[in-house]
Design a protein around this motif. Structure first.
Motif, PDB file in Angstrom:
ATOM      1  N   ALA A  26      37.050-139.338 -72.429  1.00 60.01           N
ATOM      2  CA  ALA A  26      36.143-138.156 -72.496  1.00 60.01           C
ATOM      3  C   ALA A  26      35.832-137.948 -70.677  1.00 60.01           C
ATOM      4  O   ALA A  26      35.946-138.707 -70.033  1.00 60.01           O
ATOM      5  CB  ALA A  26      34.739-138.584 -72.978  1.00 60.01           C
ATOM      6  N   HIS A  27      35.376-136.788 -70.503  1.00 59.97           N
ATOM      7  CA  HIS A  27      35.075-136.055 -69.178  1.00 59.97           C
ATOM      8  C   HIS A  27      34.425-134.931 -69.206  1.00 59.97           C
ATOM      9  O   HIS A  27      34.205-134.281 -70.214  1.00 59.97           O
ATOM     10  CB  HIS A  27      36.341-136.022 -68.349  1.00 59.97           C
ATOM     11  N   TYR A  28      33.925-134.569 -68.139  1.00 62.04           N
ATOM     12  CA  TYR A  28      33.180-133.333 -67.867  1.00 62.04           C
ATOM     13  C   TYR A  28      33.472-132.863 -66.501  1.00 62.04           C
ATOM     14  O   TYR A  28      33.921-133.836 -65.421  1.00 62.04           O
ATOM     15  CB  TYR A  28      31.748-133.537 -68.220  1.00 62.04           C
ATOM     16  N   LYS A  36      32.932-123.857 -70.214  1.00 64.21           N
ATOM     17  CA  LYS A  36      32.504-125.131 -71.416  1.00 64.21           C
ATOM     18  C   LYS A  36      33.068-126.395 -70.957  1.00 64.21           C
ATOM     19  O   LYS A  36      32.296-127.326 -71.597  1.00 64.21           O
ATOM     20  CB  LYS A  36      33.490-124.787 -72.593  1.00 64.21           C
ATOM     21  N   CYS A  37      33.797-126.687 -70.019  1.00 62.98           N
ATOM     22  CA  CYS A  37      34.355-127.983 -69.624  1.00 62.98           C
ATOM     23  C   CYS A  37      33.285-128.620 -68.882  1.00 62.98           C
ATOM     24  O   CYS A  37      33.555-129.909 -68.437  1.00 62.98           O
ATOM     25  CB  CYS A  37      35.405-127.962 -68.911  1.00 62.98           C
ATOM     26  N   GLN A  39      30.619-129.667 -70.087  1.00 63.54           N
ATOM     27  CA  GLN A  39      29.850-130.237 -71.221  1.00 63.54           C
ATOM     28  C   GLN A  39      30.807-131.682 -71.328  1.00 63.54           C
ATOM     29  O   GLN A  39      32.177-131.504 -71.261  1.00 63.54           O
ATOM     30  CB  GLN A  39      29.812-129.676 -72.371  1.00 63.54           C
ATOM     31  N   VAL A  40      30.251-132.784 -71.793  1.00 68.42           N
ATOM     32  CA  VAL A  40      31.169-133.886 -72.092  1.00 68.42           C
ATOM     33  C   VAL A  40      32.039-133.522 -73.177  1.00 68.42           C
ATOM     34  O   VAL A  40      31.592-133.140 -74.295  1.00 68.42           O
ATOM     35  CB  VAL A  40      30.449-135.090 -72.485  1.00 68.42           C
ATOM     36  N   HIS A  41      33.360-133.761 -73.092  1.00 64.15           N
ATOM     37  CA  HIS A  41      34.420-133.625 -74.227  1.00 64.15           C
ATOM     38  C   HIS A  41      35.537-134.607 -74.041  1.00 64.15           C
ATOM     39  O   HIS A  41      35.531-135.308 -73.033  1.00 64.15           O
ATOM     40  CB  HIS A  41      34.656-132.097 -74.353  1.00 64.15           C
ATOM     41  N   GLY A  42      36.002-134.581 -75.059  1.00 68.77           N
ATOM     42  CA  GLY A  42      37.374-135.593 -75.108  1.00 68.77           C
ATOM     43  C   GLY A  42      38.892-135.255 -75.178  1.00 68.77           C
ATOM     44  O   GLY A  42      38.803-134.040 -75.638  1.00 68.77           O
ATOM     45  N   HIS A  43      39.678-136.093 -74.800  1.00 72.46           N
ATOM     46  CA  HIS A  43      40.917-135.598 -75.175  1.00 72.46           C
ATOM     47  C   HIS A  43      41.608-136.789 -75.328  1.00 72.46           C
ATOM     48  O   HIS A  43      41.343-137.975 -74.934  1.00 72.46           O
ATOM     49  CB  HIS A  43      41.766-135.189 -73.776  1.00 72.46           C
ATOM     50  N   THR A 131      46.278-131.144 -73.211  1.00 71.03           N
ATOM     51  CA  THR A 131      46.031-130.611 -74.497  1.00 71.03           C
ATOM     52  C   THR A 131      47.541-130.388 -75.014  1.00 71.03           C
ATOM     53  O   THR A 131      48.354-130.621 -74.152  1.00 71.03           O
ATOM     54  CB  THR A 131      45.346-129.365 -74.661  1.00 71.03           C
TER      55      THR A 131
END
Length: 148
Positions: A26-28, A36-37, A39-43, A131
């Motif tokens: 995850a990262h932000y 939107k990036c 916010q904390v999100h994952g890949h 992605t």
């Protein structure tokens, strides 16, 4: 893992080694312009490391695949990239964990290790797919006057 063909770096080394790996992280991106990036999100990152050289080590390796995996996968898999304060920063955009910076930092990690090896391999590029439709390649600037 899907078999992929990666952009190649022209070179005159005798050996070229490629190591693929997947890293779930995850990262932000700590800036308003990230949208939107922010916010904390994952890949699930798909990573390809390209190493080249002219000499093999005493084991017959250019570099052991396990070492490459340890340096990247074992360090970053199932973590929040921003938490790696020794690598990334929330204050300096040159150190935000964007795909571009992640690729550069991974190259720096690999190259730092390779410089300790007596057979002198070098990391030609790091490919980071964030992605299915977005990826970045980091290649260091090379002095074209030097003969590889």
């Amino acid at each position: 893992m899907l078999q992929q063909i990666y952009p190649q770096v022209p070179h005159s080394y005798q050996y070229e080694l490629n190591k693929d790996m997947q890293i779930a992280a995850a990262h932000y991106i700590p800036t308003v312009s990230a949208g939107k990036c922010r916010q904390v999100h994952g890949h699930t990152y798909f990573i390809n490391v390209t190493v080249a050289g002219n000499e093999l080590d005493d084991s017959g390796f250019l570099v052991n695949f396990q070492i490459l995996k340890k340096l990247l996968h074992d360090k970053y898999d199932h973590t929040v990239l921003n938490d790696h304060k020794e690598v990334f920063s929330d204050e300096d955009s040159n150190h935000f964990p964007t795909t571009e910076v992640v690729a550069r930092k991974m190259w720096e990690t690999i190259e730092q290790h390779l410089q300790t090896l007596p057979n002198s391999p070098t990391c030609l590029q790091i490919f980071v797919r964030e992605t299915p439709t977005s990826y970045c390649i980091y290649r260091p600037k090379r002095d074209c006057s030097k003969n590889e």
